[in-house]
Write a protein that holds these residues in place. Structure first.
Motif, PDB file in Angstrom:
ATOM      1  N   LEU A  95      -8.567   4.977  -8.289  1.00  0.00           N
ATOM      2  CA  LEU A  95      -7.528   5.048  -7.298  1.00  0.00           C
ATOM      3  C   LEU A  95      -7.554   3.865  -6.388  1.00  0.00           C
ATOM      4  N   ASP A  96      -8.652   3.033  -6.238  1.00  0.00           N
ATOM      5  CA  ASP A  96      -8.807   1.725  -5.696  1.00  0.00           C
ATOM      6  C   ASP A  96      -7.636   0.702  -6.594  1.00  0.00           C
ATOM      7  N   GLY A  97      -7.955   0.831  -7.818  1.00  0.00           N
ATOM      8  CA  GLY A  97      -7.120  -0.113  -8.686  1.00  0.00           C
ATOM      9  C   GLY A  97      -5.497   0.319  -8.609  1.00  0.00           C
ATOM     10  N   LEU A  98      -5.335   1.500  -8.487  1.00  0.00           N
ATOM     11  CA  LEU A  98      -3.903   2.126  -8.514  1.00  0.00           C
ATOM     12  C   LEU A  98      -3.248   1.335  -7.197  1.00  0.00           C
ATOM     13  N   ALA A  99      -4.259   1.500  -6.158  1.00  0.00           N
ATOM     14  CA  ALA A  99      -3.545   1.450  -4.678  1.00  0.00           C
ATOM     15  C   ALA A  99      -3.393  -0.586  -4.556  1.00  0.00           C
ATOM     16  N   THR A 100      -4.443  -1.067  -5.236  1.00  0.00           N
ATOM     17  CA  THR A 100      -4.203  -2.562  -5.262  1.00  0.00           C
ATOM     18  C   THR A 100      -3.215  -2.972  -5.976  1.00  0.00           C
ATOM     19  N   GLY A 101      -3.013  -2.307  -7.316  1.00  0.00           N
ATOM     20  CA  GLY A 101      -1.774  -2.842  -8.298  1.00  0.00           C
ATOM     21  C   GLY A 101      -0.340  -2.471  -7.543  1.00  0.00           C
ATOM     22  N   LEU A 102      -0.321  -1.295  -6.832  1.00  0.00           N
ATOM     23  CA  LEU A 102       0.949  -0.844  -6.265  1.00  0.00           C
ATOM     24  C   LEU A 102       1.254  -1.727  -4.958  1.00  0.00           C
ATOM     25  N   ARG A 103       0.274  -2.339  -4.251  1.00  0.00           N
ATOM     26  CA  ARG A 103       0.560  -3.300  -3.439  1.00  0.00           C
ATOM     27  C   ARG A 103       0.986  -4.605  -3.593  1.00  0.00           C
ATOM     28  N   VAL A 104       0.554  -5.049  -5.011  1.00  0.00           N
ATOM     29  CA  VAL A 104       1.026  -6.053  -5.527  1.00  0.00           C
ATOM     30  C   VAL A 104       2.436  -6.210  -5.892  1.00  0.00           C
ATOM     31  N   ARG A 151       4.530  -3.601  -4.761  1.00  0.00           N
ATOM     32  CA  ARG A 151       5.485  -3.383  -3.535  1.00  0.00           C
ATOM     33  C   ARG A 151       5.679  -4.868  -2.920  1.00  0.00           C
ATOM     34  N   ASP A 152       4.691  -5.712  -2.793  1.00  0.00           N
ATOM     35  CA  ASP A 152       4.902  -6.905  -1.745  1.00  0.00           C
ATOM     36  C   ASP A 152       5.783  -7.776  -2.676  1.00  0.00           C
ATOM     37  N   ALA A 153       5.894  -7.736  -4.166  1.00  0.00           N
ATOM     38  CA  ALA A 153       6.876  -8.878  -4.802  1.00  0.00           C
ATOM     39  C   ALA A 153       8.077  -8.089  -4.830  1.00  0.00           C
ATOM     40  N   THR A 154       8.229  -6.722  -4.849  1.00  0.00           N
ATOM     41  CA  THR A 154       9.554  -6.135  -5.183  1.00  0.00           C
ATOM     42  C   THR A 154      10.228  -5.696  -3.647  1.00  0.00           C
ATOM     43  N   PRO A 199       9.322  -7.080  -0.260  1.00  0.00           N
ATOM     44  CA  PRO A 199       8.685  -7.699   0.938  1.00  0.00           C
ATOM     45  C   PRO A 199       8.774  -7.373   2.270  1.00  0.00           C
ATOM     46  N   ALA A 200       9.941  -6.667   2.574  1.00  0.00           N
ATOM     47  CA  ALA A 200      10.371  -6.243   3.987  1.00  0.00           C
ATOM     48  C   ALA A 200       9.452  -5.185   4.322  1.00  0.00           C
ATOM     49  N   ALA A 201       8.947  -4.304   3.329  1.00  0.00           N
ATOM     50  CA  ALA A 201       7.955  -3.255   3.879  1.00  0.00           C
ATOM     51  C   ALA A 201       6.937  -3.864   4.238  1.00  0.00           C
ATOM     52  N   THR A 202       6.430  -5.061   3.483  1.00  0.00           N
ATOM     53  CA  THR A 202       4.939  -5.487   3.950  1.00  0.00           C
ATOM     54  C   THR A 202       4.827  -5.966   5.396  1.00  0.00           C
ATOM     55  N   ALA A 203       6.172  -6.489   5.942  1.00  0.00           N
ATOM     56  CA  ALA A 203       6.202  -7.002   7.250  1.00  0.00           C
ATOM     57  C   ALA A 203       5.979  -6.187   8.362  1.00  0.00           C
ATOM     58  N   LEU A 204       6.196  -4.772   7.955  1.00  0.00           N
ATOM     59  CA  LEU A 204       6.100  -3.640   8.999  1.00  0.00           C
ATOM     60  C   LEU A 204       4.977  -2.856   9.249  1.00  0.00           C
ATOM     61  N   SER A 205       4.353  -2.712   7.872  1.00  0.00           N
ATOM     62  CA  SER A 205       3.081  -1.969   7.973  1.00  0.00           C
ATOM     63  C   SER A 205       2.351  -2.120   6.455  1.00  0.00           C
ATOM     64  N   ASP A 206       1.025  -2.215   6.591  1.00  0.00           N
ATOM     65  CA  ASP A 206       0.571  -2.135   5.267  1.00  0.00           C
ATOM     66  C   ASP A 206      -0.339  -0.810   4.976  1.00  0.00           C
ATOM     67  N   ARG A 207      -0.072   0.063   5.975  1.00  0.00           N
ATOM     68  CA  ARG A 207      -0.708   1.345   5.801  1.00  0.00           C
ATOM     69  C   ARG A 207       0.099   2.382   4.994  1.00  0.00           C
ATOM     70  N   SER A 208       1.399   2.056   4.461  1.00  0.00           N
ATOM     71  CA  SER A 208       2.127   2.980   3.711  1.00  0.00           C
ATOM     72  C   SER A 208       1.712   3.329   2.125  1.00  0.00           C
TER      73      SER A 208
END
Length: 159
Positions: free
Chosen positions: A134-143, A145-148, A150-159
């Motif tokens: 689960l930790d690996g999945l969350a980490t990978g999905l954030r990477v 998401r951040d690349a594809t 980036p507007a989402a990361t400017a608003l919140s990282d709780r998503s």
């Protein structure tokens, strides 16, 4: 590279698995939100509002977080406002800007749906994986998401 080697590219496998998992997960979760009179988009918007300061977001930020156009988020908020789950609030400092804000009825609807939704998430998503997976999945999905997105990361990282 031969045609068969091209078709066996592992990038097809990982992307196919991601899309199949997404589609399967949505199919398993959909009955939960529908049983509470919501669409997946409705629930997504209500959750994003509930997790935002003051239970509200600028309409433009809600559009970005839900990946809707300006007109799409307007229709969504209109539908949720008609149901009494959100309200529009004008920004007193800038009358051109408006917020979507969760109402008390919206909070109550979330309180009704979330136990069932969390049970479904546990059954079909988080409960399928070990804590390490689960930790690996969350980490990978954030990477990704951040690349594809980036507007989402400017608003919140709780998503």
């Amino acid at each position: 590279m031969s045609v068969s080697e091209l078709f066996d590219d592992p990038r097809f496998t990982i992307s196919g698995l991601l899309f199949e998992a997404h589609n399967g997960l949505v199919a398993k979760l959909e009955p939960t939100w529908k049983a509470h009179g919501l669409s997946g988009l409705d629930l997504n918007a209500l959750l994003r509002l509930s997790r935002s300061p003051g239970c509200r977001l600028r309409m433009s930020d809600l559009a970005t977080q839900t990946e809707l156009s300006t007109s799409g988020v307007t229709r969504l908020v209109d539908r949720l406002a008609t149901a009494g789950l959100v309200e529009r609030q004008l920004d007193p400092a800038d009358r051109r800007s408006a917020y979507a804000a969760l109402t008390d009825a919206g909070i109550r609807r979330l309180e009704e749906v979330l136990p069932d939704y969390l049970d479904a998430l546990e059954r079909w998503l988080t409960g399928q994986l070990t804590p390490t997976q689960l930790d690996g999945l969350a980490t990978g999905l954030r990477v990704i998401r951040d690349a594809t997105n980036p507007a989402a990361t400017a608003l919140s990282d709780r998503s």
